[in-house]
Scaffold this motif. Structure first.
Motif, PDB file in Angstrom:
ATOM      1  N   GLY A  62     -19.909   1.744  -6.936  1.00 60.33           N
ATOM      2  CA  GLY A  62     -20.014   3.218  -7.744  1.00 60.33           C
ATOM      3  C   GLY A  62     -21.181   3.859  -7.204  1.00 60.33           C
ATOM      4  N   ILE A  63     -21.025   4.706  -6.316  1.00 56.99           N
ATOM      5  CA  ILE A  63     -21.806   6.063  -5.158  1.00 56.99           C
ATOM      6  C   ILE A  63     -20.836   6.848  -5.791  1.00 56.99           C
ATOM      7  CG2 ILE A  63     -22.644   6.985  -3.587  1.00 56.99           C
ATOM      8  CD1 ILE A  63     -24.240   4.461  -2.862  1.00 56.99           C
ATOM      9  N   LEU A  64     -19.333   6.054  -4.689  1.00 58.64           N
ATOM     10  CA  LEU A  64     -18.188   7.462  -5.103  1.00 58.64           C
ATOM     11  C   LEU A  64     -17.780   7.493  -7.063  1.00 58.64           C
ATOM     12  CD1 LEU A  64     -16.584   6.951  -2.052  1.00 58.64           C
ATOM     13  CD2 LEU A  64     -18.338   9.041  -2.452  1.00 58.64           C
ATOM     14  N   GLU A  65     -17.981   6.701  -8.002  1.00 50.92           N
ATOM     15  CA  GLU A  65     -17.727   6.610  -8.746  1.00 50.92           C
ATOM     16  C   GLU A  65     -16.136   6.001  -9.068  1.00 50.92           C
ATOM     17  OE1 GLU A  65     -18.474  10.371 -11.053  1.00 50.92           O
ATOM     18  OE2 GLU A  65     -20.159  10.142 -10.995  1.00 50.92           O
ATOM     19  N   LEU A  66     -16.101   5.531  -8.843  1.00 52.54           N
ATOM     20  CA  LEU A  66     -14.589   4.718  -7.709  1.00 52.54           C
ATOM     21  C   LEU A  66     -14.019   3.207  -8.981  1.00 52.54           C
ATOM     22  CD1 LEU A  66     -14.226   5.516  -4.112  1.00 52.54           C
ATOM     23  CD2 LEU A  66     -12.918   6.432  -6.547  1.00 52.54           C
ATOM     24  N   MET A  67     -15.246   2.779  -8.602  1.00 51.32           N
ATOM     25  CA  MET A  67     -15.623   1.511  -9.680  1.00 51.32           C
ATOM     26  C   MET A  67     -14.573   0.845 -10.671  1.00 51.32           C
ATOM     27  SD  MET A  67     -17.178  -0.610  -8.411  1.00 51.32           S
ATOM     28  CE  MET A  67     -17.850  -1.947 -10.094  1.00 51.32           C
ATOM     29  N   PRO A  68     -13.723   1.850 -11.674  1.00 50.77           N
ATOM     30  CA  PRO A  68     -12.857   1.689 -12.695  1.00 50.77           C
ATOM     31  C   PRO A  68     -11.262   1.933 -11.888  1.00 50.77           C
ATOM     32  CG  PRO A  68     -14.543   3.885 -13.209  1.00 50.77           C
ATOM     33  CD  PRO A  68     -14.409   3.189 -12.063  1.00 50.77           C
ATOM     34  N   PHE A  69     -11.175   2.058 -10.482  1.00 50.41           N
ATOM     35  CA  PHE A  69      -9.745   2.358 -10.081  1.00 50.41           C
ATOM     36  C   PHE A  69      -9.511   1.190  -8.478  1.00 50.41           C
ATOM     37  CE2 PHE A  69     -11.778   6.948 -11.369  1.00 50.41           C
ATOM     38  CZ  PHE A  69     -11.208   6.809 -12.187  1.00 50.41           C
ATOM     39  N   LEU A  70     -10.144   0.298  -8.299  1.00 41.34           N
ATOM     40  CA  LEU A  70     -10.545  -1.143  -7.484  1.00 41.34           C
ATOM     41  C   LEU A  70      -9.485  -1.386  -7.395  1.00 41.34           C
ATOM     42  CD1 LEU A  70     -14.815  -2.404  -7.065  1.00 41.34           C
ATOM     43  CD2 LEU A  70     -13.079  -0.311  -5.910  1.00 41.34           C
ATOM     44  N   ASP A  71      -8.417  -1.799  -8.076  1.00 42.50           N
ATOM     45  CA  ASP A  71      -7.595  -2.166  -8.596  1.00 42.50           C
ATOM     46  C   ASP A  71      -5.866  -1.360  -8.328  1.00 42.50           C
ATOM     47  OD1 ASP A  71      -8.693  -4.532  -8.623  1.00 42.50           O
ATOM     48  OD2 ASP A  71      -8.717  -4.298 -10.640  1.00 42.50           O
ATOM     49  N   ARG A  72      -6.516   0.437  -7.907  1.00 41.40           N
ATOM     50  CA  ARG A  72      -5.145   0.373  -8.117  1.00 41.40           C
ATOM     51  C   ARG A  72      -5.037   1.274  -6.981  1.00 41.40           C
ATOM     52  NH1 ARG A  72      -6.527   5.181 -12.709  1.00 41.40           N
ATOM     53  NH2 ARG A  72      -6.311   4.795 -13.745  1.00 41.40           N
TER      54      ARG A  72
ATOM     55  N   GLN B 199      -9.642  11.539  -6.004  1.00 43.21           N
ATOM     56  CA  GLN B 199     -10.341  10.409  -5.857  1.00 43.21           C
ATOM     57  C   GLN B 199      -9.705   9.480  -4.660  1.00 43.21           C
ATOM     58  OE1 GLN B 199      -7.835   9.597  -9.255  1.00 43.21           O
ATOM     59  NE2 GLN B 199      -9.527   9.420 -11.073  1.00 43.21           N
ATOM     60  N   ARG B 200      -8.646  10.134  -4.309  1.00 35.90           N
ATOM     61  CA  ARG B 200      -8.023   9.277  -2.705  1.00 35.90           C
ATOM     62  C   ARG B 200      -9.042  10.076  -1.953  1.00 35.90           C
ATOM     63  NH1 ARG B 200      -1.497  11.050  -3.128  1.00 35.90           N
ATOM     64  NH2 ARG B 200      -1.164  10.319  -4.810  1.00 35.90           N
ATOM     65  N   GLN B 201      -9.679  11.296  -1.935  1.00 37.39           N
ATOM     66  CA  GLN B 201     -10.963  11.477  -0.889  1.00 37.39           C
ATOM     67  C   GLN B 201     -12.278  10.344  -0.964  1.00 37.39           C
ATOM     68  OE1 GLN B 201     -11.025  12.807   2.032  1.00 37.39           O
ATOM     69  NE2 GLN B 201     -10.671  14.376   2.008  1.00 37.39           N
ATOM     70  N   ARG B 202     -12.021  10.306  -2.202  1.00 35.37           N
ATOM     71  CA  ARG B 202     -13.223   9.667  -2.284  1.00 35.37           C
ATOM     72  C   ARG B 202     -12.745   8.354  -1.828  1.00 35.37           C
ATOM     73  NH1 ARG B 202     -13.899  11.269  -7.379  1.00 35.37           N
ATOM     74  NH2 ARG B 202     -13.500   9.507  -8.433  1.00 35.37           N
ATOM     75  N   VAL B 203     -12.314   7.214  -1.392  1.00 35.82           N
ATOM     76  CA  VAL B 203     -11.588   6.506  -1.136  1.00 35.82           C
ATOM     77  C   VAL B 203     -11.687   6.333   0.139  1.00 35.82           C
ATOM     78  CG1 VAL B 203      -9.880   4.431  -0.449  1.00 35.82           C
ATOM     79  CG2 VAL B 203     -10.234   6.051  -2.387  1.00 35.82           C
TER      80      VAL B 203
ATOM     81  N   ALA C  61      -4.591   8.968   5.223  1.00 30.02           N
ATOM     82  CA  ALA C  61      -4.708   7.677   5.605  1.00 30.02           C
ATOM     83  C   ALA C  61      -4.665   6.799   4.681  1.00 30.02           C
ATOM     84  CB  ALA C  61      -4.698   7.447   7.233  1.00 30.02           C
ATOM     85  N   LEU C  62      -4.783   6.520   4.319  1.00 28.74           N
ATOM     86  CA  LEU C  62      -4.723   4.908   2.956  1.00 28.74           C
ATOM     87  C   LEU C  62      -3.655   4.324   2.965  1.00 28.74           C
ATOM     88  CD1 LEU C  62      -6.781   6.681  -0.034  1.00 28.74           C
ATOM     89  CD2 LEU C  62      -7.433   5.599   1.553  1.00 28.74           C
ATOM     90  N   TYR C  63      -3.566   3.184   3.226  1.00 23.40           N
ATOM     91  CA  TYR C  63      -2.234   1.836   3.631  1.00 23.40           C
ATOM     92  C   TYR C  63      -2.005   1.990   2.135  1.00 23.40           C
ATOM     93  CZ  TYR C  63      -3.940   1.151   7.590  1.00 23.40           C
ATOM     94  OH  TYR C  63      -4.514   0.600   9.001  1.00 23.40           O
ATOM     95  N   PRO C  64      -0.825   2.625   1.360  1.00 27.89           N
ATOM     96  CA  PRO C  64      -0.363   3.130  -0.171  1.00 27.89           C
ATOM     97  C   PRO C  64       0.674   1.155  -0.568  1.00 27.89           C
ATOM     98  CG  PRO C  64       1.451   3.186   1.822  1.00 27.89           C
ATOM     99  CD  PRO C  64       0.270   2.549   2.508  1.00 27.89           C
ATOM    100  N   HIS C  65       0.009   0.251   0.091  1.00 23.84           N
ATOM    101  CA  HIS C  65       0.769  -0.889  -0.064  1.00 23.84           C
ATOM    102  C   HIS C  65      -0.970  -1.361  -0.801  1.00 23.84           C
ATOM    103  CE1 HIS C  65      -0.067  -1.541   4.199  1.00 23.84           C
ATOM    104  NE2 HIS C  65      -0.468  -2.556   3.823  1.00 23.84           N
ATOM    105  N   MET C  66      -2.008  -1.345   0.084  1.00 22.98           N
ATOM    106  CA  MET C  66      -3.379  -1.763  -0.682  1.00 22.98           C
ATOM    107  C   MET C  66      -3.837  -1.029  -1.902  1.00 22.98           C
ATOM    108  SD  MET C  66      -4.589  -2.550   3.427  1.00 22.98           S
ATOM    109  CE  MET C  66      -4.168  -3.233   4.252  1.00 22.98           C
ATOM    110  N   SER C  67      -4.693  -2.452  -2.204  1.00 17.52           N
ATOM    111  CA  SER C  67      -5.377  -1.277  -3.463  1.00 17.52           C
ATOM    112  C   SER C  67      -6.454  -0.425  -2.906  1.00 17.52           C
ATOM    113  CB  SER C  67      -5.947  -2.396  -4.438  1.00 17.52           C
ATOM    114  OG  SER C  67      -7.462  -3.535  -3.740  1.00 17.52           O
ATOM    115  N   VAL C  68      -7.462  -0.258  -4.051  1.00 19.64           N
ATOM    116  CA  VAL C  68      -8.113   1.001  -3.857  1.00 19.64           C
ATOM    117  C   VAL C  68      -9.490   0.142  -2.808  1.00 19.64           C
ATOM    118  CG1 VAL C  68     -10.094   2.099  -4.158  1.00 19.64           C
ATOM    119  CG2 VAL C  68      -8.077   2.333  -5.172  1.00 19.64           C
ATOM    120  N   PHE C  69      -9.802  -1.469  -3.208  1.00 15.17           N
ATOM    121  CA  PHE C  69     -10.900  -2.121  -2.340  1.00 15.17           C
ATOM    122  C   PHE C  69     -10.155  -2.599  -1.258  1.00 15.17           C
ATOM    123  CE2 PHE C  69     -12.646  -6.316  -1.415  1.00 15.17           C
ATOM    124  CZ  PHE C  69     -13.701  -6.065  -1.948  1.00 15.17           C
TER     125      PHE C  69
END
Length: 336
Positions: A123-133, A142-146, A89-97
């Motif tokens: 940082g805990i979920l190792e998502l820092m490199p993906f915050l702008d995606r 990765q989506r589940q971690r978001v 249930a992520l918003y597709p038009h929004m970034s990870v952040f």
């Protein structure tokens, strides 16, 4: 963080002659900071129980407490819980952040605090490199971690997970299980996790609640549930392959079912004569599918043991300190 108390929980749908009761008098105490898994087959009531804790289903009878508050009449937003679903249930038009920050933004949390919380969770979920995606540029894991990160930033008293790994392939499921274990060790937040997968339950749970037909059949540590199943259902559901449940063992007391796990049968000696019907090779171990009179059973042997030919007859014996007895009428564990 907070403990969760379930007292005599009953859930009914409809009323009168059309009443359908799906949860039958469930009581359990989940300790502050504990990770509890609710496990059982489809339709057993596990998700309904979780949704009542979340406030998404009404309680027909009984009380649910989170911390020192009875929450039966509180809206989900008032319960200080965060829920992670099977559907990301992520918003597709929004970034990870932006996805992780959205709930905090709606709650009018200051921008600096939002960024600090999101970056800590990333940082805990190792998502820092993906915050702008955007979500479309991420893998399923990765989506589940978001989705988990979105729950973490809320800093709730309780995490509720409703089969969050069901959409992942086997490799990703195993990897994400490790991440959830690490997450709980770091945050220590009281967690309820629903799954139909007994491997997930055994690997994740500090204690596990085994549900069947709306009834809580057993509540205990994975070791307790595996080594001393309370009922024949638990014995047959927990373990892969499941416990052998035999009704025609020589000398067995009438009205009793004899239980023994496949790894607790020794081959090459003993009074049992088994006919080997099939052999399954599983790398470091083999499963022998056998018949003994009117009973069918599975025997697990290791890779360094000789593999009998299909159609051959072998001697075997259960380990006396590893056998179980159940009442044939009720299915309940017996102490003989």
């Amino acid at each position: 963080m907070a403990a969760i108390s379930l007292k005599n929980i009953i859930k009914r749908y409809a009323s009168g002659k059309h009443t359908n009761q799906v949860i039958h008098n469930v009581s359990a105490e989940i300790r502050d900071g504990e990770f509890v898994v609710i496990v059982g087959p489809s339709g057993c009531g596990k998700s309904t129980l979780l949704r009542m804790v979340a406030g998404l289903e009404e309680v027909s009878e009984g009380t649910i407490s989170i911390g020192d508050r009875i929450v039966n009449d509180l809206e989900p937003a008032e319960r200080d819980i965060a829920m992670v679903f099977q559907n990301y249930a992520l918003y597709p038009h929004m970034s990870v952040f932006e996805n992780m920050a959205y709930g905090l933004k709606i709650a009018k949390i200051p921008k600096d605090e939002i960024r600090a919380r999101v970056e800590k969770a990333a940082g805990i979920l190792e998502l820092m490199p993906f915050l702008d995606r955007k979500p479309r540029a991420l893998s399923g894991g990765q989506r589940q971690r978001v989705a988990m990160g979105r729950a973490i930033v809320r800093q709730p008293q309780v995490f509720l997970f409703d089969e969050p790994l069901s959409n992942l392939d086997a490799k990703l499921r195993a990897q994400t299980r490790l991440e959830i274990q690490k997450l709980h060790r770091e945050l220590g937040i009281t967690s309820l996790f629903v799954t139909h997968d007994q491997v997930e339950a055994m690997t994740l749970a500090q204690r596990m609640m085994v549900m069947h037909g709306g009834v809580m059949e057993q509540f205990g540590t994975p070791e307790e549930v595996y080594n001393k199943p309370a009922t024949t259902f638990v014995a047959s559901f927990i373990g892969s392959p499941p416990m052998n449940l035999l009704k025609h063992v020589s000398g067995l007391t009438e009205g009793t079912i004899f239980g023994v796990r496949p790894e607790h049968i020794d081959v090459g000696r003993g009074d049992w004569r088994l006919e080997v019907e099939a052999v399954e090779l599983l790398g470091a171990e083999r499963l022998l599918y056998c018949k003994m009179g009117l009973d069918s059973l599975i025997v697990r042997i290791q890779e360094d043991e000789p593999v009998p030919a299909i159609g051959s007859s072998i001697l075997a014996a259960p380990r006396s300190d590893k056998v179980h007895y159940f009442d044939a009428a009720t299915g309940l564990r017996k102490i003989l």
